[in-house]
Design an enzyme around this catalytic site. Sequence first.
Site, PDB file in Angstrom:
ATOM      1  N   GLY A  15      -5.659  -4.374  -5.853  1.00 46.82           N
ATOM      2  CA  GLY A  15      -4.364  -4.048  -5.236  1.00 46.82           C
ATOM      3  C   GLY A  15      -3.859  -2.696  -5.698  1.00 46.82           C
ATOM      4  N   GLY A  17      -0.823  -1.364  -4.974  1.00 50.90           N
ATOM      5  CA  GLY A  17       0.615  -1.306  -4.710  1.00 50.90           C
ATOM      6  C   GLY A  17       1.321  -0.731  -5.925  1.00 50.90           C
ATOM      7  N   PHE A  18       2.585  -1.124  -6.092  1.00 50.39           N
ATOM      8  CA  PHE A  18       3.376  -0.573  -7.203  1.00 50.39           C
ATOM      9  C   PHE A  18       2.737  -0.875  -8.552  1.00 50.39           C
ATOM     10  CE2 PHE A  18       6.709  -0.583  -3.986  1.00 50.39           C
ATOM     11  CZ  PHE A  18       7.304   0.633  -4.237  1.00 50.39           C
ATOM     12  N   VAL A  83     -10.595  -8.449  -1.162  1.00 52.14           N
ATOM     13  CA  VAL A  83     -11.082  -9.421  -2.148  1.00 52.14           C
ATOM     14  C   VAL A  83     -10.898 -10.815  -1.561  1.00 52.14           C
ATOM     15  CG1 VAL A  83     -10.653 -10.394  -4.435  1.00 52.14           C
ATOM     16  CG2 VAL A  83     -10.632  -7.916  -4.102  1.00 52.14           C
ATOM     17  N   GLU A 174      19.590  -4.067   4.885  1.00 54.87           N
ATOM     18  CA  GLU A 174      19.251  -2.665   5.174  1.00 54.87           C
ATOM     19  C   GLU A 174      18.748  -2.531   6.615  1.00 54.87           C
ATOM     20  OE1 GLU A 174      16.674  -1.461   1.944  1.00 54.87           O
ATOM     21  OE2 GLU A 174      18.396  -1.120   0.630  1.00 54.87           O
TER      22      GLU A 174
HETATM   23  C1  FAD Z   1      10.342  -4.678   3.549  1.00 55.17           C
HETATM   24  C2  FAD Z   1      10.362  -4.730   2.040  1.00 55.17           C
HETATM   25  C3  FAD Z   1      11.389  -4.117   1.345  1.00 55.17           C
HETATM   26  C4  FAD Z   1      11.421  -4.151  -0.038  1.00 55.17           C
HETATM   27  N1  FAD Z   1      12.444  -3.504  -0.699  1.00 55.17           N
HETATM   28  C5  FAD Z   1      12.450  -3.468  -2.044  1.00 55.17           C
HETATM   29  C6  FAD Z   1      13.442  -2.733  -2.748  1.00 55.17           C
HETATM   30  O1  FAD Z   1      14.350  -2.148  -2.134  1.00 55.17           O
HETATM   31  N2  FAD Z   1      13.386  -2.699  -4.108  1.00 55.17           N
HETATM   32  C7  FAD Z   1      12.397  -3.348  -4.794  1.00 55.17           C
HETATM   33  O2  FAD Z   1      12.357  -3.260  -6.014  1.00 55.17           O
HETATM   34  N3  FAD Z   1      11.452  -4.049  -4.167  1.00 55.17           N
HETATM   35  C8  FAD Z   1      11.450  -4.123  -2.804  1.00 55.17           C
HETATM   36  N4  FAD Z   1      10.480  -4.832  -2.148  1.00 55.17           N
HETATM   37  C9  FAD Z   1       9.505  -5.601  -2.944  1.00 55.17           C
HETATM   38  C10 FAD Z   1       8.438  -4.693  -3.512  1.00 55.17           C
HETATM   39  O3  FAD Z   1       7.880  -3.910  -2.482  1.00 55.17           O
HETATM   40  C11 FAD Z   1       7.399  -5.557  -4.191  1.00 55.17           C
HETATM   41  O4  FAD Z   1       8.023  -6.315  -5.191  1.00 55.17           O
HETATM   42  C12 FAD Z   1       6.305  -4.705  -4.816  1.00 55.17           C
HETATM   43  O5  FAD Z   1       5.624  -4.007  -3.805  1.00 55.17           O
HETATM   44  C13 FAD Z   1       5.362  -5.568  -5.606  1.00 55.17           C
HETATM   45  O6  FAD Z   1       4.347  -4.762  -6.153  1.00 55.17           O
HETATM   46  P1  FAD Z   1       2.893  -5.332  -6.353  1.00 55.17           P
HETATM   47  O7  FAD Z   1       2.110  -4.265  -7.005  1.00 55.17           O
HETATM   48  O8  FAD Z   1       2.952  -6.662  -6.957  1.00 55.17           O
HETATM   49  O9  FAD Z   1       2.367  -5.576  -4.858  1.00 55.17           O
HETATM   50  P2  FAD Z   1       2.277  -4.590  -3.631  1.00 55.17           P
HETATM   51  O10 FAD Z   1       3.037  -3.360  -3.842  1.00 55.17           O
HETATM   52  O11 FAD Z   1       2.588  -5.433  -2.442  1.00 55.17           O
HETATM   53  O12 FAD Z   1       0.729  -4.205  -3.589  1.00 55.17           O
HETATM   54  C14 FAD Z   1      -0.274  -5.160  -3.362  1.00 55.17           C
HETATM   55  C15 FAD Z   1      -1.514  -4.433  -2.880  1.00 55.17           C
HETATM   56  O13 FAD Z   1      -2.581  -5.352  -2.870  1.00 55.17           O
HETATM   57  C16 FAD Z   1      -3.348  -5.173  -1.696  1.00 55.17           C
HETATM   58  N5  FAD Z   1      -4.018  -6.433  -1.414  1.00 55.17           N
HETATM   59  C17 FAD Z   1      -3.445  -7.616  -1.132  1.00 55.17           C
HETATM   60  N6  FAD Z   1      -4.390  -8.561  -0.964  1.00 55.17           N
HETATM   61  C18 FAD Z   1      -5.572  -7.955  -1.134  1.00 55.17           C
HETATM   62  C19 FAD Z   1      -6.911  -8.405  -1.074  1.00 55.17           C
HETATM   63  N7  FAD Z   1      -7.216  -9.688  -0.827  1.00 55.17           N
HETATM   64  N8  FAD Z   1      -7.907  -7.504  -1.279  1.00 55.17           N
HETATM   65  C20 FAD Z   1      -7.629  -6.208  -1.525  1.00 55.17           C
HETATM   66  N9  FAD Z   1      -6.366  -5.734  -1.608  1.00 55.17           N
HETATM   67  C21 FAD Z   1      -5.348  -6.595  -1.419  1.00 55.17           C
HETATM   68  C22 FAD Z   1      -2.323  -4.781  -0.648  1.00 55.17           C
HETATM   69  O14 FAD Z   1      -2.938  -4.083   0.420  1.00 55.17           O
HETATM   70  C23 FAD Z   1      -1.375  -3.906  -1.463  1.00 55.17           C
HETATM   71  O15 FAD Z   1      -1.739  -2.542  -1.412  1.00 55.17           O
HETATM   72  C24 FAD Z   1      10.407  -4.817  -0.754  1.00 55.17           C
HETATM   73  C25 FAD Z   1       9.369  -5.429  -0.061  1.00 55.17           C
HETATM   74  C26 FAD Z   1       9.353  -5.394   1.328  1.00 55.17           C
HETATM   75  C27 FAD Z   1       8.218  -6.046   2.078  1.00 55.17           C
END
Ligand code: FAD
Length: 417
Positions: A15, A17-18, A83, A174
């Site tokens: 992943g 993401g953040f 994955v 929002e």
């Molecule tokens: C519309 C929206 C608005 C939001 N607004 C806010 C906000 O204002 N403030 C705030 O703090 N949070 C906000 N959030 C929440 C925030 O975006 C999440 O808490 C944050 O992204 C979590 O980070 P993470 O690294 O856990 O997952 P993510 O950032 O979601 O990253 C997960 C990554 O894993 C990848 N992935 C998933 N499954 C698989 C797989 N099987 N194989 C390979 N790759 C995979 C995805 O493609 C993604 O790139 C918002 C979320 C959404 C949807």
Amino acid sequence: MENETAVKNRVVVVGAGFGGIRAALLLAKYDMQVTLIDKYNYHLFQPLLYQVATAGLSVDDIAYPIRAIFRNKKNVDFRLAEVTGVDFDNKSIQMNTGTIDYDYLVIAAGGMTNYFGMQSVQKNSFGMKTLDESVVIRNHILYMFELAAHEKDADKRRALLTFVIVGGGPTGVESAGALAELIYYVLVNEYHNLNFKEVRIMLVEASDKLLAAMPESLREATVETLIRKHVEVRMCVQVTDYDGERLTLKGGEIIPTYTVVWAAGARAIDLIDKLDVEQASMRRAVVNENLQLPNRPEVFVIGDSAHFMQDERPLPMVAPVAMQQADVAAKNVRNLLRGKELKKFVYKDVGNMATIGRNAAVVHMGNIKIKGFVAWAIWSFVHILRLINFRNRAVVFSKWMWDYLVYERVVRLITRK
Ligand SMILES: Cc1cc2nc3c(=O)[nH]c(=O)nc-3n(C[C@H](O)[C@H](O)[C@H](O)COP(=O)(O)OP(=O)(O)OC[C@H]3O[C@@H](n4cnc5c(N)ncnc54)[C@H](O)[C@@H]3O)c2cc1C
């Protein structure tokens, strides 16, 4: 099986993401051999997805290629793959493109939209979790106006012009504010045949609160601002069914509408369901105080995929949690490698904020409660800073300035019907 070398410091991060990006950057600094896997080739700034959905920003303003982020990190390898499972006993990851072995694993696969088992809503409403989904919403909203502009049947026209957003958290609030501005600042000047009194924007929330994590004064200010922006706020209202044309609320009320945006919940990504792990609230994987899976010391789970209890409550699914956990997980991987004591994770609350549109936001940090223009300026500044790259920051800033000055939404393109 792919040909892997027998190095002992191979860490795989699932992943980008953040949490995943931050963990990989830190692990790269520690001279580990890092493999980062994501099903997309870009990092997505999800908090601004609603601005893509409401024609304020383009997809490339809030996403950035993962390979570009690691351009100067020779010890980071990126795999574009999904994955599908993990064999914890053999330390091997299954992907749709093959398998890969690890010494250490950080699962940062995020979350997905939670429809709470309502099949009809899942099938017919719009989720807002991916770039594609937000573009679909933009196309759909703009297309509804095109259809309504030449619809003779008044009931059908009103249904075309009724937009329901479900979920009174930051995303719902929002989105409702941004949609109201798109409609009442921009579209109102361009659809000369439409009576904009027929437009209805509803924000539906099951509980008795919008922005439940905010103090009461800011919650009240949010409701007042939304009402001023012509958003109908409906609290204590539960959705029970949606067939694509009729939204049914608990109690039997039916709202004719072709547009329901579901912003009512999130859960851990379904990959977590496929793993042999204990799950808790929102189907997240239970982790210990060091963010490891119990009995799997070499496996860490962070961010939206992880269930971590603090002060007797599970941490929320927000970006700061994922980023702070990434720091601790990466440090703990290094500590394990060096045989040092592991760091315990403690979340430092950085506060909450949400914008309701132009000059209107609410910010709560510690004892500080701010609303109105100052809060909006803080919200804008923080979001620009949190974008991953200078190019994205500069473009988003200039688009926001342009929209602010000329009341415009430049991305009003219907690219697919
Ligand atoms: C519309 C929206 C608005 C939001 N607004 C806010 C906000 O204002 N403030 C705030 O703090 N949070 C906000 N959030 C929440 C925030 O975006 C999440 O808490 C944050 O992204 C979590 O980070 P993470 O690294 O856990 O997952 P993510 O950032 O979601 O990253 C997960 C990554 O894993 C990848 N992935 C998933 N499954 C698989 C797989 N099987 N194989 C390979 N790759 C995979 C995805 O493609 C993604 O790139 C918002 C979320 C959404 C949807």
